[in-house]
Design a protein around this motif. Sequence first.
Motif, PDB file in Angstrom:
ATOM      1  N   LYS A  43      12.997  25.603  64.373  1.00 28.61           N
ATOM      2  CA  LYS A  43      13.296  26.961  64.843  1.00 28.61           C
ATOM      3  C   LYS A  43      14.777  27.106  65.196  1.00 28.61           C
ATOM      4  O   LYS A  43      15.399  28.135  64.917  1.00 28.61           O
ATOM      5  CB  LYS A  43      12.425  27.299  66.057  1.00 28.61           C
ATOM      6  N   ALA A  44      15.343  26.069  65.788  1.00 27.39           N
ATOM      7  CA  ALA A  44      16.772  26.099  66.119  1.00 27.39           C
ATOM      8  C   ALA A  44      17.618  26.125  64.849  1.00 27.39           C
ATOM      9  O   ALA A  44      18.628  26.842  64.765  1.00 27.39           O
ATOM     10  CB  ALA A  44      17.136  24.889  66.981  1.00 27.39           C
ATOM     11  N   ILE A  45      17.221  25.345  63.848  1.00 25.83           N
ATOM     12  CA  ILE A  45      17.936  25.337  62.567  1.00 25.83           C
ATOM     13  C   ILE A  45      17.830  26.699  61.898  1.00 25.83           C
ATOM     14  O   ILE A  45      18.807  27.216  61.348  1.00 25.83           O
ATOM     15  CB  ILE A  45      17.375  24.232  61.653  1.00 25.83           C
ATOM     16  N   SER A  46      16.646  27.295  61.948  1.00 26.08           N
ATOM     17  CA  SER A  46      16.444  28.613  61.356  1.00 26.08           C
ATOM     18  C   SER A  46      17.378  29.641  61.972  1.00 26.08           C
ATOM     19  O   SER A  46      17.964  30.482  61.267  1.00 26.08           O
ATOM     20  CB  SER A  46      14.987  29.053  61.545  1.00 26.08           C
ATOM     21  N   ALA A  47      17.553  29.593  63.285  1.00 22.14           N
ATOM     22  CA  ALA A  47      18.458  30.523  63.970  1.00 22.14           C
ATOM     23  C   ALA A  47      19.896  30.323  63.514  1.00 22.14           C
ATOM     24  O   ALA A  47      20.647  31.298  63.334  1.00 22.14           O
ATOM     25  CB  ALA A  47      18.336  30.345  65.473  1.00 22.14           C
ATOM     26  N   LYS A  48      20.284  29.077  63.302  1.00 24.84           N
ATOM     27  CA  LYS A  48      21.649  28.797  62.847  1.00 24.84           C
ATOM     28  C   LYS A  48      21.856  29.283  61.410  1.00 24.84           C
ATOM     29  O   LYS A  48      22.931  29.784  61.069  1.00 24.84           O
ATOM     30  CB  LYS A  48      21.930  27.295  62.942  1.00 24.84           C
ATOM     31  N   ILE A  49      20.832  29.140  60.582  1.00 23.41           N
ATOM     32  CA  ILE A  49      20.934  29.654  59.206  1.00 23.41           C
ATOM     33  C   ILE A  49      21.102  31.166  59.221  1.00 23.41           C
ATOM     34  O   ILE A  49      21.943  31.723  58.510  1.00 23.41           O
ATOM     35  CB  ILE A  49      19.685  29.246  58.394  1.00 23.41           C
ATOM     36  N   ALA A  50      20.290  31.833  60.023  1.00 19.61           N
ATOM     37  CA  ALA A  50      20.353  33.294  60.106  1.00 19.61           C
ATOM     38  C   ALA A  50      21.725  33.769  60.595  1.00 19.61           C
ATOM     39  O   ALA A  50      22.212  34.814  60.185  1.00 19.61           O
ATOM     40  CB  ALA A  50      19.255  33.815  61.032  1.00 19.61           C
ATOM     41  N   ALA A  51      22.337  32.970  61.453  1.00 13.97           N
ATOM     42  CA  ALA A  51      23.646  33.326  61.998  1.00 13.97           C
ATOM     43  C   ALA A  51      24.795  32.934  61.079  1.00 13.97           C
ATOM     44  O   ALA A  51      25.958  33.210  61.375  1.00 13.97           O
ATOM     45  CB  ALA A  51      23.834  32.663  63.361  1.00 13.97           C
ATOM     46  N   GLY A  52      24.469  32.286  59.957  1.00 16.38           N
ATOM     47  CA  GLY A  52      25.501  31.892  59.011  1.00 16.38           C
ATOM     48  C   GLY A  52      26.187  30.585  59.347  1.00 16.38           C
ATOM     49  O   GLY A  52      27.201  30.237  58.749  1.00 16.38           O
ATOM     50  N   GLU A  53      25.634  29.827  60.284  1.00 16.34           N
ATOM     51  CA  GLU A  53      26.255  28.577  60.722  1.00 16.34           C
ATOM     52  C   GLU A  53      25.907  27.399  59.824  1.00 16.34           C
ATOM     53  O   GLU A  53      26.574  26.367  59.853  1.00 16.34           O
ATOM     54  CB  GLU A  53      25.853  28.275  62.168  1.00 16.34           C
ATOM     55  N   ILE A  54      24.825  27.524  59.059  1.00 11.67           N
ATOM     56  CA  ILE A  54      24.427  26.486  58.113  1.00 11.67           C
ATOM     57  C   ILE A  54      24.337  27.099  56.737  1.00 11.67           C
ATOM     58  O   ILE A  54      23.619  28.103  56.555  1.00 11.67           O
ATOM     59  CB  ILE A  54      23.065  25.858  58.502  1.00 11.67           C
ATOM     60  N   LYS A  55      25.038  26.537  55.778  1.00 10.44           N
ATOM     61  CA  LYS A  55      24.975  27.013  54.388  1.00 10.44           C
ATOM     62  C   LYS A  55      23.955  26.156  53.660  1.00 10.44           C
ATOM     63  O   LYS A  55      24.143  24.952  53.478  1.00 10.44           O
ATOM     64  CB  LYS A  55      26.344  26.930  53.724  1.00 10.44           C
ATOM     65  N   THR A  56      22.873  26.779  53.239  1.00  8.64           N
ATOM     66  CA  THR A  56      21.728  26.034  52.709  1.00  8.64           C
ATOM     67  C   THR A  56      21.795  25.752  51.220  1.00  8.64           C
ATOM     68  O   THR A  56      21.105  24.862  50.733  1.00  8.64           O
ATOM     69  CB  THR A  56      20.434  26.795  53.009  1.00  8.64           C
ATOM     70  N   ASP A  57      22.624  26.508  50.482  1.00  6.65           N
ATOM     71  CA  ASP A  57      22.629  26.353  49.012  1.00  6.65           C
ATOM     72  C   ASP A  57      23.867  25.655  48.497  1.00  6.65           C
ATOM     73  O   ASP A  57      24.188  25.757  47.300  1.00  6.65           O
ATOM     74  CB  ASP A  57      22.458  27.698  48.332  1.00  6.65           C
ATOM     75  N   ALA A  58      24.575  24.956  49.350  1.00 12.68           N
ATOM     76  CA  ALA A  58      25.797  24.250  48.920  1.00 12.68           C
ATOM     77  C   ALA A  58      25.417  23.114  47.983  1.00 12.68           C
ATOM     78  O   ALA A  58      24.548  22.285  48.302  1.00 12.68           O
ATOM     79  CB  ALA A  58      26.537  23.707  50.131  1.00 12.68           C
TER      80      ALA A  58
END
Length: 326
Positions: free
Chosen positions: A310-325
């Motif tokens: 859930k914490a990772i999901s929040a960071k993805i939504a905020a643009g802090e984690i780029k998932t498709d690199a």
Amino acid sequence: MRLSRRTFVEGVAALTIAVSIPAMAQAEDFKMGLLVPGSVSEEGWNRIGFNALKGVEEQLGAKISYVELQQNPASFEKAFRDYASQGYKVILGHGFEFQDAALEVALDYPDTYFLISSSSIHEGNVIGLNTDTSQPFYLMGVIAAKMGKKAGLVGGMEIPPIQQAFVGFKNGAKSVNPAFPISEAYIGNFTDTTAAKEAALSMISQGADFVVPNASGATVGGYQAISESGPAVRSFSIFSDFTQVAPNNILGLYVADYAQGVVEVVHSIKDGSPPKENIIFGLKDPKVISFTFRDDGPVSVPEDIRAEVKAISAKIAAGEIKTDAQ
């Protein structure tokens, strides 16, 4: 390379018309057509496209029609032309494979909007609607690497939206364990459930205890293989709810309410303010994309892993984690 509008040969790949295209309609009717690569009766990708069409009908009062097609680019172009020539204001090609045909036909129908699912295009009246599936797949990869020993990914065709999803899964898994083994296979189509099942069984026989199929109508074959292999093999339900197919194996559900996203885009077109760029739905759009944990199966995701996801999901939504690199 885009298809020439002269490449269609009459008689090749006849269309399966699921709802007939009306020959005449009142000029004031707002009409939307849908092209799907398979049957809308199947749970999964094609059903999502149909739900989007029905959402436009119910919420915007549009006249609607759809065609079910096989993987044949000439038939794609003919279907687009049939709808555009009969005054359909919006036509949704539900899949990246429809992009080239739309670009070709759009040149002759500048007043029709061609929406292409799983596409990043924005060229005149051709607009891509791209759900960033790398984001929920990243979460699946995190869970797989924390709970499993090896993962297998079964794709339909090796096209950008499926590759993007699998890149997200691999990035998520490797964020936990860079050495986590992942096998990947494509069956070359979106309809062969037997091929999807065989690919999944092959991966399971080689030690994969997390398997995720992503092959549109053929996806169900992957879940059948997972179910038959027992609860030691885990998976995630993607796009739609497949828990009835594999009730003892699914840990979480990625559901895309693509319908509502499409309704909003079509509404803007109807109001005279079409999108000025391609649309990308992600975890920042909870009405469109959701990833939830399942609690009614024999195996569930432990609470500590849930909290981390859930914490990772929040960071993805905020643009802090780029998932498709890559």
